[in-house]
Scaffold this active site. Structure first.
Site, short mmCIF file in Angstrom:
data_model
loop_
_atom_site.label_atom_id
_atom_site.label_comp_id
_atom_site.label_asym_id
_atom_site.label_seq_id
_atom_site.Cartn_x
_atom_site.Cartn_y
_atom_site.Cartn_z
N CYS A 78 0.82 -1.22 0.00
CA CYS A 78 0.00 0.00 0.00
C CYS A 78 0.85 1.27 0.00
O CYS A 78 0.33 2.37 0.07
CB CYS A 78 -0.94 0.00 1.20
SG CYS A 78 -0.12 -0.18 2.80
N ASP A 96 -6.68 0.36 -17.18
CA ASP A 96 -7.98 0.24 -16.49
C ASP A 96 -9.05 -0.19 -17.49
O ASP A 96 -10.15 0.36 -17.52
CB ASP A 96 -8.36 1.57 -15.84
CG ASP A 96 -9.42 1.42 -14.76
OD1 ASP A 96 -9.80 0.26 -14.45
OD2 ASP A 96 -9.89 2.44 -14.22
#
Length: 638
Positions: A146, A501
């Site tokens: 992260c 994406d």
């Protein structure tokens, strides 16, 4: 005493690796020895100052990241300076006696591993403990980190041992060096040359002062072809200016002047057009779905006077004498001669060709920008009509440019995008021009919020179209959709452009049923912690391959994986991939080889194509050019 090839030796505290949730943590002193090939740790007799038995080692070629670990509150003094070595089995946690020693080891380790493959682009800055990452609460040990690494060789240094609040951009192999490299300019279309005579396939009304008007079927002479999308030309009256390159064809082709020739139309679109016209003997000529340079005649018929007609498709064949025919014994020197004959004689066809069906004049392709040379759009020339939805960057509205051209306008909310980087790349993105890509027309950057102005597509998002707008879907219709998308992505692939994406939500449908890919490359500019981390609900985990989930490694091959998932969306009419799993379960299942099931509407060959996109090894997946060929072959044989 140092081993002959050792780089560093030091006594550290090592934490047990807690391979099970129930495993108790323990901390033991070990002698660590770093060589070029291994980092080994040994039992150590403190009283005698001697190294004892080998307790374990890690091959340095398997190390993916070296980074500090942020200390927890109430940490004992002897464990204030932790760092981690991440390899296939997870993190190896080591505690140094001082920050200076920790920095020295991290620096040397980075030097050793700098040429390793698959170095991680993200890591977890806090401990894995009790079956969970303490930084992001993910419950899968292999889950992508992260926090973005701060250097290209897989390490993160934070001098103050504090969390950094800066929102990093998504890391990719292309972005290791600053400034961010721009994709190359698209090449000039082949087949055109200076002085060539071309014919206008569509009307074009000038949008900029240096544009030249195009009148359908008239001839023009090319004067300059430096820009891939805009050629300088002269008309027969001596007027000169810029014309869109996708509005013209070589005058020698011959078919463009006929209304029955529909250049950019596929099988299902032809059927929809013929059925809408609903005339017995309605016909058109289109490019073959499989063979470049070949043509198909599509005919609508109401056999026996039935009210609901059907379509037949005939490939125009060529004999050994280079003559064209639809029915044997009826051969012609040119395609127009063939069409004229069959307008009067069925001669083996289900019907003679009675009525020309065409929509060419209504569906001129989009131009790369609103006129030659302009990418900055004056917002005063935009009229907002209605809201279309809310995207990653803000509200999207339908509107008009100069009161006459349909456009979609993304109003970028402040703080959602790395604006300066995007504006620089927008100049390149505008030059990407393909019938299966949503065209970027320009941007408004002189005010805030900035606007992104694109082509408007009347049927909206593909995902909603699959769920609510598609009437009586057939296997051919669904595969045609996949072909549209694969051709748009093959163009991006050929121009070294990565989408990052790709999904049904990022494709749009025009009024003719053509599917176009949108938002390519925009995820590079997202400033959103939830999007950047697979722990976040916005990260496209369901469309991401293992190398993206684990190492944030984007490429055309990660787009291929996403295309396979998109195909699955198409064949399930818009279902959510892995609908019963949450993000952490998906990462775990994908990592162990599980894949999406075969949709009911997909036959084995179509499902096999999806599965080929989901190879664990990226280099074993097909290219988009491969997919275009395979899909055309499937369509031809359906």
């Amino acid at each position: 005493m140092n081993m002959p090839d050792s780089i560093l030796e030091e006594i550290f505290i090592k934490r047990s690796q807690q391979k099970k949730k129930t495993s108790p943590l323990n901390f033991k002193e070990r002698l660590f020895v770093l060589t070029q090939d291994k980092i080994s740790y040994y039992d150590y007799d403190v009283d005698k100052g001697k190294r004892k038995g080998l307790k374990g080692y890690v091959d340095t070629e398997k190390i993916k990241c070296v980074a500090i670990v942020l200390s927890d509150d109430n940490t004992p003094p002897e464990r204030l300076y932790p760092f981690q070595i991440i390899y296939d089995e997870g993190p190896l946690y080591i505690f140094a006696k001082s920050d200076q020693v920790r920095k020295q080891w991290i620096r040397e380790l980075k030097n050793v591993i700098q040429s390793n493959k698959d170095l991680m682009q993200k890591f977890h800055p806090r401990f894995w403990e009790d079956g969970m990452w303490k930084c992001c609460k993910q419950e899968v040990k292999q889950a992508m980190g992260c926090r973005v690494t701060e250097s290209k060789n897989g390490g993160f240094l934070n001098r103050d041992n504090k969390s950094i609040s800066r929102k990093p951009l998504p890391p990719t192999p292309e972005e290791e060096k600053l400034p961010r490299p721009l994709p190359p300019q698209p090449p000039v279309p082949s087949g055109f040359s200076l002085g060539m005579t071309v014919i206008a396939e569509y009307e074009y009304t000038p949008m900029a002062s240096h544009d030249l008007e195009l009148r359908k079927d008239e001839e023009y002479t090319l004067l300059e072809i430096n820009d891939p999308n805009w050629f300088r030309a002269r008309d027969k009256y001596g007027n000169e200016g810029y014309i869109p390159s996708n509005y013209i064809a070589q005058a020698l082709n011959g078919l463009e002047k006929y209304d029955w020739y529909c250049k950019n139309i596929n099988r299902s679109q032809a059927e929809n057009l013929l059925k809408t016209e609903n005339k017995d003997g309605g016909f058109l000529v289109r490019d073959s779905g499989k063979f470049t340079g070949k043509y198909t005649v599509s005919v609508f018929t109401k056999v026996g006077g039935e009210t609901v007609g059907n379509c037949r498709h005939y490939n125009i064949c060529v004999n050994a004498q280079d003559q064209f025919y639809l029915a044997e014994n009826h051969n012609f020197s040119t395609i127009p001669e063939l069409i004229i004959y069959h307008q009067h004689n069925a001669a083996g066809l289900v019907s003679r060709l009675k009525h020309i069906v065409s929509n060419r004049t209504e569906h001129a392709p989009s131009t790369a920008g609103l006129g030659y040379g302009g990418w900055e759009i004056d917002p005063r020339q935009l009229t907002f009509i209605r809201e279309l939805g809310n995207g990653q960057f803000g509200v999207v509205k339908y509107g008009k440019w100069q009161g006459r051209h349909d456009v979609a306008i993304k109003m970028v909310k402040e703080g959602s995008m790395s604006e300066d980087d995007f504006i620089e790349e927008a100049k390149v993105m505008m030059k990407l021009c393909h019938e299966n890509l949503v065209q970027l027309y320009g941007v408004c950057t002189k005010q805030r919020p900035i606007y992104i102005v694109t082509e408007y597509l009347a049927n909206g998002c593909l995902l909603n179209y699959l769920r609510d707008g598609l009437q009586h879907p057939t296997g051919i219709m669904l595969l045609e959709m996949c072909k549209d998308i694969s051709e748009g992505m093959a163009y991006l692939e050929a121009n070294q452009y990565i989408h990052r994406d790709l999904a049904a939500r990022n494709c749009l449908v025009d009024s003719n049923g053509t599917i176009k890919v949108t938002d390519f490359g925009l995820s590079r500019y997202v400033l959103d912690d939830e999007y950047l981390s697979s722990a976040g609900s916005k990260f496209p985990v369901r469309w991401s391959p293992p190398e993206v989930l684990l190492y944030c490694k984007f490429s055309s091959k990660s787009d291929i994986w996403a295309f396979g998932v998109l195909m699955w969306e198409v064949y399930t009419l818009g279902r959510m991939p892995y609908e019963r799993w949450n993000n952490t379960e998906i990462v775990e299942k994908i990592s162990t080889g599980q894949r999406l099931y075969r949709p009911q509407m997909a036959n084995e060959r179509v499902y096999s194509l999806m599965m080929s996109c989901w190879h664990e090894r990226a280099d074993e997946r097909p290219t988009f050019q491969d997919l275009v060929v395979i899909i055309k072959d499937l369509l031809f044989n359906m």
